[in-house]
Scaffold this active site. Structure first.
Site, PDB file in Angstrom:
ATOM      1  N   GLY A 238       0.818  -1.205   0.000  1.00 46.76           N
ATOM      2  CA  GLY A 238       0.000   0.000   0.000  1.00 46.76           C
ATOM      3  C   GLY A 238       0.850   1.252   0.000  1.00 46.76           C
ATOM      4  CB  SER A 239      -0.108   4.702   0.717  1.00 47.29           C
ATOM      5  OG  SER A 239      -0.597   4.708   2.052  1.00 47.29           O
ATOM      6  CD  GLU A 258       5.250  -2.789  -3.626  1.00 44.83           C
ATOM      7  OE1 GLU A 258       5.833  -1.676  -3.690  1.00 44.83           O
ATOM      8  OE2 GLU A 258       4.184  -3.016  -4.189  1.00 44.83           O
ATOM      9  CG  LEU A 259       5.766   0.778   1.954  1.00 46.92           C
ATOM     10  CD1 LEU A 259       6.534   1.574   3.001  1.00 46.92           C
ATOM     11  CD2 LEU A 259       4.353   0.499   2.427  1.00 46.92           C
ATOM     12  CB  CYS A 292       4.073  -0.280  -6.940  1.00 40.82           C
ATOM     13  SG  CYS A 292       2.769  -0.562  -5.719  1.00 40.82           S
TER      14      CYS A 292
END
Length: 482
Positions: A238-239, A258-259, A292
């Protein structure tokens, strides 16, 4: 048994999984299609108490999952993959309904999900330890010593909307395959997609009782998963702002994040301009830029800048934008109106700062058209932050040295790429790029599910991909027999 797969055009309710048991709730949230605005699915509104119950069920179930034979877990994953292959079209349509991903790409996601699950089953065979020579040092002595990998117990998984099926599989397949119990909180934008996959897992003849729970919700549910001392691993995609909160609240547990990123490429003067432009068009605008590793920044050598700008603008204008249900649609709408408004603001802000609009910048059939911005400078917001929209920026540079400095001058470091026919430049780029993955002569948006995937800096911690996720979801146990 799989009645939910029989008619994708009807509204279906997702259900809670408290372990293997399906449950409903009095209160439900509605999911409306980003394309039509119609209600396409409903999901139970879960509470903190629901989440705590699911975690307790997982804790008890983890005792049995850890003892389950490997052959059963391999058969379980293979059975789910085969079932998913049977319901490929239905699952693809469910993705289209909930997140408006064009049908052709939704089918690709289902196929990749099947591959992810099957790859996990294959990697389980190699999940083992090794012997250790304890007499290698004078202070040691000869023993039988080795280490092995064991399941962590309970894994909590939180997944995003942009790949609502495959990114669920990237977490729950390795977690369950390694012998853990899982509590999944899928994205609120695609509850039915996650529910259907979870149902295939829980209804499999090889399923381990209560190994997989599914709860729905937003901040309260997610925070409960994060703060609980039951999960040994928390896996989140996500963010950055949410990832930052998670790291502050998680306590003592393994955290895999995982950003996102701000993917960039360099077009060298030796590159094939037409091929580069075609691939960059795909990398910037696939899934409406909501990836992403969507290509956001293109640094172009000044010798080929004008020709590249013309080529990518031409390519982007030829992409079909419209209904996600049509076979040849490349791009549908953004996930919500807020994202659409933000994309407009990005473009208008860049124009006010001196950027030149080469293509797009308008709304077509409710979708933001593929947008190419030229003459972008380093100070502009449009290249400094993650856009997560179908917008790509062109920056003119005089040489590779200037390009790599600008590419690395970002708080993100997920994936970068380079287009060049200069072998020495390729070698330099592999060493110079400050990111988790580099791609040569293709877009940074390129990802194979079998590879290690993750980034540096604010792009995250840990790696996904079946082999590396299995390592994330297991712990090393060292053994010495004297």
């Amino acid at each position: 048994m799989f009645g939910i797969f029989e008619s994708s055009h009807e509204i279906h309710d997702a259900k809670v999984f408290m372990g293997s048991a399906e449950e409903t709730r009095e209160s439900n949230s509605e999911r409306k299609s980003p394309y039509s605005g119609d209600v396409v699915s409903k999901a139970p509104v879960c509470s903190v108490e629901d989440t705590q119950k699911a975690l307790k069920i997982a804790k008890v179930a983890s005792i049995q999952t850890a003892k389950s034979p490997l052959h059963q877990r391999v058969a379980w994953l293979e059975d789910v993959a085969n079932s998913l292959r049977k319901y490929r079209e239905d699952m693809a349509l469910t993705i289209v309904h909930e997140v408006a991903k064009p049908l052709a790409f939704a089918r690709v996601e289902v196929d990749r999900c099947i591959e992810t699950i099957e790859l996990t089953a294959k990697e389980l065979v190699a999940l083992h330890g090794e012997t250790i020579p304890t007499d290698i040092a004078p202070s040691g002595k000869k023993t039988i010593a080795y280490f092995t990998r064991v399941p962590v117990g309970v894994v909590a998984c939180i997944t995003p909307f942009n790949f609502p099926l495959n990114l669920v599989a990237h977490k729950i397949a390795p977690a369950l395959g390694a012998g853990n119990a899982v509590v999944l909180k899928p994205t609120p934008e695609a509850p039915l997609t996650a529910y259907k996959l979870a149902k295939l897992f829980n209804n499999s003849e090889y399923a381990i009782k209560d190994a997989l729970s599914v709860v729905y919700g937003d901040v309260a549910v997610g925070s409960t998963l994060v703060k609980s001392d039951i999960p040994r691993v928390l896996s989140f995609t996500g963010s950055v702002p949410v990832g930052n909160i998670i790291t502050q609240q998680a306590g003592i547990k393994k955290v895999s994040l995982e950003l996102g990123g701000n993917a960039a490429t360099f077009i060298d003067k030796s590159a094939d301009v037409c091929m580069s432009a075609k691939r960059c068009t795909f990398g910037a605008f696939v899934n409406s830029g909501q990836v992403c590793i969507s290509l956001q920044r293109i640094y172009v050598h000044e010798d080929v800048y004008d020709s590249f700008a013309e080529s990518i603008s031409k390519e982007s204008k030829e992409l079909k934008v419209g209904s996600p249900y049509e076979e040849d649609t490349f791009m549908g709408p953004l996930i919500d109106d807020e994202s659409l408004d933000r994309a407009k603001e990005w473009v208008n802000s860049a124009i006010d700062e001196g950027a030149r609009l080469m293509a797009g910048g308008v709304v077509i059939d409710g979708s933001f058209a593929p947008t190419v911005m030229a003459d972008v400078t380093d100070e502009m917001k449009i290249v400094c932050e993650e856009v997560f929209a179908p917008i790509v920026s062109l920056v003119k540079v005089s040489c590779y040295e200037e390009a790599i400095v600008k590419m690395n001058d970002s708080p993100y470091g997920l994936q970068f790429s380079i287009f060049t026919n200069d072998l020495k430049l390729t070698q330099r780029f592999i060493e110079d790029a400050e990111c988790g993955g580099v791609v040569i002569n293709d877009i940074p948006t390129l990802r194979f599910d079998v590879q290690p995937y993750g980034g540096s800096k604010l792009s995250g911690i840990g790696r996904e991909g079946p082999k590396w996720a299995l390592e994330e979801f297991t712990e090393i146990k060292s053994v010495v027999i004297c």
